[in-house]
Design a protein around this motif. Structure first.
Motif, short mmCIF file in Angstrom:
data_model
loop_
_atom_site.label_atom_id
_atom_site.label_comp_id
_atom_site.label_asym_id
_atom_site.label_seq_id
_atom_site.Cartn_x
_atom_site.Cartn_y
_atom_site.Cartn_z
N ALA A 228 0.82 -1.22 0.00
CA ALA A 228 0.00 0.00 0.00
C ALA A 228 0.85 1.26 0.00
N ASP A 229 2.17 1.12 0.09
CA ASP A 229 3.02 2.32 0.04
C ASP A 229 2.77 3.06 -1.27
N PRO A 230 2.67 4.39 -1.22
CA PRO A 230 2.34 5.16 -2.43
C PRO A 230 3.29 4.94 -3.59
N PHE A 231 4.54 4.56 -3.32
CA PHE A 231 5.49 4.38 -4.42
C PHE A 231 4.99 3.36 -5.44
N PHE A 232 4.38 2.28 -4.97
CA PHE A 232 3.99 1.21 -5.88
C PHE A 232 2.83 1.61 -6.80
N PRO A 237 7.76 7.75 -15.17
CA PRO A 237 9.08 7.50 -14.59
C PRO A 237 9.07 7.63 -13.06
N LYS A 238 9.83 6.75 -12.41
CA LYS A 238 9.93 6.85 -10.96
C LYS A 238 11.22 6.16 -10.50
N GLU A 272 8.73 -11.77 -0.65
CA GLU A 272 7.48 -11.73 -1.43
C GLU A 272 7.20 -10.33 -1.95
N LEU A 273 7.49 -9.32 -1.14
CA LEU A 273 7.31 -7.94 -1.59
C LEU A 273 8.17 -7.64 -2.81
N THR A 274 9.44 -8.04 -2.75
CA THR A 274 10.33 -7.82 -3.90
C THR A 274 9.80 -8.54 -5.13
N ALA A 275 9.46 -9.83 -4.98
CA ALA A 275 8.98 -10.61 -6.12
C ALA A 275 7.68 -10.07 -6.68
N ALA A 279 6.95 -8.43 -10.36
CA ALA A 279 5.98 -9.08 -11.25
C ALA A 279 4.85 -8.14 -11.64
N MET A 280 4.37 -7.35 -10.69
CA MET A 280 3.30 -6.39 -11.00
C MET A 280 3.79 -5.35 -11.99
N ALA A 281 5.03 -4.89 -11.83
CA ALA A 281 5.58 -3.89 -12.75
C ALA A 281 5.72 -4.45 -14.15
N VAL A 282 6.20 -5.68 -14.27
CA VAL A 282 6.34 -6.32 -15.58
C VAL A 282 4.97 -6.48 -16.24
N THR A 283 4.00 -6.97 -15.47
CA THR A 283 2.66 -7.22 -16.01
C THR A 283 1.96 -5.93 -16.41
N GLN A 284 2.09 -4.90 -15.57
CA GLN A 284 1.36 -3.66 -15.80
C GLN A 284 1.97 -2.79 -16.88
#
Length: 368
Positions: A228-232, A237-238, A272-275, A279-284
């Motif tokens: 839930a951290d806003p960064f994700f 660009p970020k 799990e957070l790292t993985a 994975a979410m970044a690749v998919t999105q």
């Protein structure tokens, strides 16, 4: 562009030490001749960690630690050259990233320490340093900078590839098949908090093969709070670093959750957070990917690699070694390449990655 020897020198957010490589650069080819790793002494690591705390960010300490880093870098390079039987005069320049102690692009600055003038004096080799500031001055994040190198070395006209660097922070480069725009960004945490957590509880520098994490169980409430951290949720660009993700951030979230847990459960949740964030970044943001190549220290965490393969089942996931560059040499090689770009008056940033107003020649040159 003729064949030239460069040294790339990288010390990242993991604060584990300095990686260096001698590379022969010619056209779009990078040959690693020799590589060297010099771990940070415990006292130096403590001093660097203290400089990440705004309450201890004292100017004299920053300058003195920067000098210590340059002395360590010079010893690393001397060993590298000796092992390769190469004279300093044969090397065109050292591309030195320095050690990041602040990364605040939203405030218009980033700070990497390590005295490049002293490094040039100690080695007798030209030094190119301070790569990130020029991009930030042009409105960019100054990071990640390695995607331009990934694009030059790893693009394939017939394959949609992603290059994933898992250091203290993880970043990816999206390399679609020819004709589409190259993108890249920091995905979030890599090894940084896993390293910090195992060091706190077991005194180890890292979790070998992710074995300690594998012995624990995911803490659902903690994972939900971290994601839930806003960064994700930010759009690229970020970029990010220890200013956002640190032990204080983790311990605050642990204090808020009601779940019972053990230290190894926290480690498993951090993995799990790292993985998941990768994975979410690749998919999105990357679409339909054929191949994903991993570099950086996280490439050697077998539990993390296994989890990435589970989360991204259609994608072929391999180490960058498959493409001819060892996973632990890619980032240092990238800064050798960036130094070459600087000396040839060529841009080193990708505006679509950093958000800068346009291509810029990066770095400052310190002549030997």
């Amino acid at each position: 562009m003729q064949s030239e020897l460069f040294i790339g020198l990288m010390s990242g957010t993991s604060l584990d030490g300095a990686d260096s490589v001698i590379v022969r650069l010619e056209q779009q080819h990078c040959q690693v001749i020799q590589q060297q790793f010099t771990p940070y002494p415990a006292a130096l690591k403590r001093q660097l960690l203290a400089l990440h705390d705004p309450g201890h960010n004292e100017l004299e300490s920053t300058a003195l630690v920067g000098n210590q880093l340059s002395e360590l870098y010079a010893k690393n390079i001397a060993a590298l050259l000796q092992q390769a039987s190469i004279e300093p005069s044969a090397v065109r320049a050292i591309g030195c990233h320095g050690q990041t102690i602040r990364h605040r692009p939203e405030l218009g600055f980033t700070l990497q320490i390590g005295n490049p003038a002293l490094l040039a004096e100690l080695t007798g080799i030209n030094v190119v340093a301070d790569f990130r500031s020029r991009d930030i001055a042009a409105g960019g994040h100054g990071a990640p900078l390695v995607p331009a190198f990934h694009a030059a070395m790893f693009s394939s006209p017939g394959k949609h590839r992603v290059v994933l660097n898992i250091g203290g922070i993880a970043n990816l480069t999206n390399l679609p098949a020819s004709g589409n725009a190259i993108t890249g960004f920091d995905t979030g945490l890599g090894n940084m908090l896993m390293d910090a957590w195992i060091n706190k509880h077991q005194g180890k520098d890292y979790d070998t093969d992710g074995a300690w994490a594998a012995s624990g169980s995911i803490i659902p409430g903690l994972l939900k709070s971290m994601l839930a951290d806003p960064f994700f949720a930010m759009q690229p660009p970020k970029s990010t670093g220890r200013d956002t993700f640190n032990l204080a951030w983790l311990e605050q979230l642990l204090h808020q959750i009601k779940d019972k847990y053990s230290p190894q459960d926290v480690q498993r949740t951090l993995l799990e957070l790292t993985a998941m964030s990768i994975a979410m970044a690749v998919t999105q943001y990357c679409g339909s990917v054929d191949e994903l190549y991993v570099c950086g220290g996280g490439a050697y965490n077998s539990a993390l690699m296994q989890r990435l393969r589970q989360l991204l089942p259609p994608v072929v996931i391999e180490l960058s070694d498959t493409l001819g560059l060892a996973a632990n040499a890619v980032e240092a090689a990238a800064f050798a390449w960036l130094a070459q770009q600087t000396l040839h008056g060529l841009p080193g940033n990708l505006p679509a990655v950093t958000g800068a107003r346009g291509p810029r020649i990066l770095g400052a040159v310190y002549a030997a």
